[in-house]
Design a protein around this motif. Structure first.
Motif, short mmCIF file in Angstrom:
data_model
loop_
_atom_site.label_atom_id
_atom_site.label_comp_id
_atom_site.label_asym_id
_atom_site.label_seq_id
_atom_site.Cartn_x
_atom_site.Cartn_y
_atom_site.Cartn_z
N ILE A 155 -0.51 6.14 -16.73
CA ILE A 155 -0.48 4.69 -16.82
C ILE A 155 -0.81 4.11 -15.45
CG2 ILE A 155 1.01 2.70 -17.24
CD1 ILE A 155 2.40 4.42 -19.35
N VAL A 156 -1.72 3.15 -15.44
CA VAL A 156 -2.13 2.49 -14.20
C VAL A 156 -1.13 1.37 -13.90
CG1 VAL A 156 -3.98 1.17 -13.08
CG2 VAL A 156 -4.55 3.00 -14.69
N PRO A 157 -0.54 1.37 -12.70
CA PRO A 157 0.42 0.31 -12.36
C PRO A 157 -0.24 -1.06 -12.38
CG PRO A 157 0.45 2.05 -10.71
CD PRO A 157 -0.69 2.33 -11.62
N GLU A 158 0.54 -2.08 -12.71
CA GLU A 158 0.02 -3.45 -12.74
C GLU A 158 -0.52 -3.87 -11.37
OE1 GLU A 158 -0.21 -6.02 -15.10
OE2 GLU A 158 0.09 -4.40 -16.54
N LYS A 159 0.26 -3.61 -10.34
CA LYS A 159 -0.13 -4.00 -8.98
C LYS A 159 -0.51 -2.75 -8.22
CE LYS A 159 3.09 -7.85 -8.90
NZ LYS A 159 4.31 -8.38 -8.30
N PRO A 160 -1.54 -2.83 -7.37
CA PRO A 160 -1.90 -1.66 -6.55
C PRO A 160 -0.76 -1.28 -5.62
CG PRO A 160 -3.60 -3.36 -6.42
CD PRO A 160 -2.43 -3.96 -7.15
N ASP A 161 -0.50 0.00 -5.51
CA ASP A 161 0.56 0.52 -4.65
C ASP A 161 -0.05 0.79 -3.28
OD1 ASP A 161 2.71 1.75 -3.49
OD2 ASP A 161 2.61 3.54 -4.72
N THR A 162 0.01 -0.19 -2.40
CA THR A 162 -0.64 -0.06 -1.09
C THR A 162 0.03 0.98 -0.20
OG1 THR A 162 0.68 -1.93 -0.29
CG2 THR A 162 -1.54 -2.41 -1.10
N LYS A 163 1.24 1.41 -0.55
CA LYS A 163 1.91 2.47 0.22
C LYS A 163 1.52 3.85 -0.29
CE LYS A 163 5.77 -0.41 1.51
NZ LYS A 163 7.18 -0.69 1.40
N ASN A 164 0.70 3.91 -1.32
CA ASN A 164 0.16 5.16 -1.88
C ASN A 164 1.21 6.07 -2.51
OD1 ASN A 164 -2.20 4.17 -0.80
ND2 ASN A 164 -2.25 5.59 0.89
N ASN A 165 2.40 5.56 -2.81
CA ASN A 165 3.44 6.42 -3.39
C ASN A 165 3.04 6.96 -4.76
OD1 ASN A 165 5.11 6.07 -1.19
ND2 ASN A 165 6.14 4.31 -2.07
N THR A 166 2.63 6.06 -5.66
CA THR A 166 2.29 6.47 -7.02
C THR A 166 1.05 7.35 -7.03
OG1 THR A 166 3.22 4.38 -7.80
CG2 THR A 166 1.86 5.61 -9.34
#
Length: 186
Positions: A155-166
């Motif tokens: 599943i693609v998160p709604e908001k981009p994870d700029t900390k690259n955790n996901t």
């Protein structure tokens, strides 16, 4: 003591659950990993509905987590004439989550006249989400031959994870199947 066992069991279950599924990994049998020391990316082109404001940001996040995994395996990123080129393929689909109604929770019978009571089960939309599939092809540039491929979906998160955790966790899971290290033979 019993509560401690339940707590440990619960933590293990939640840490092992992941929405990312890795599949279709395959390595070439004639690869020469001792000769691979550098890597780069194929030019990324996009088609279809890729006009979202976050698309380029998400691609850069993916490239950064791929770089981190390749660097951890001893490879060095070079923009020109690398030993390996990485091709990124992305497919994203909008999905609709539904549930089926039942007469016990979702309504009453409706009167249709002449003592004809009916009730019809329906699909009700309860949410929308994006499901993505990412495929990596790693190609030996000297022979223009693919040495490894791997795919994952989730599943693609709604908001981009700029900390690259996901993205980092998902890419780490995919690269667990990557068998080579820079400059090391089989």
């Amino acid at each position: 003591m019993k509560q401690l066992i339940v707590l440990v069991f619960t933590v293990l279950i939640f840490t092992q659950c992941s929405t990312t599924r890795v599949f279709n990994t395959d390595a070439a049998t004639d690869a020469t990993p001792a000769s691979y020391k550098t890597y780069g990316f194929y030019e990324f082109t996009a088609a279809g509905d890729t006009n979202s404001a976050t698309f380029q940001l998400r691609v850069e996040i993916l490239k950064n987590v791929i770089k981190a995994e390749m660097n951890a395996r001893g490879y060095q990123f070079v923009p020109t004439r690398p030993d390996l080129l990485i091709n990124i393929g992305i497919l994203v689909k909008q999905q609709i989550q539904t549930r089926q109604t039942n007469w016990q929770n979702d309504g009453r019978f409706t009167y249709m006249g002449q003592r004809n009571y009916t009730w019809k089960s329906e699909e009700i939309e309860v949410g929308r989400y994006k499901e993505g599939t990412l495929t990596l092809h790693i190609v030996e540039t000297a022979r223009n031959k693919m040495i490894w491929q791997g795919s994952m979906s989730g599943i693609v998160p709604e908001k981009p994870d700029t900390k690259n955790n996901t993205a980092g966790k998902a890419m780490k899971k995919l690269f667990e199947k990557y068998p080579f290290r820079a400059g090391v033979g089989i």
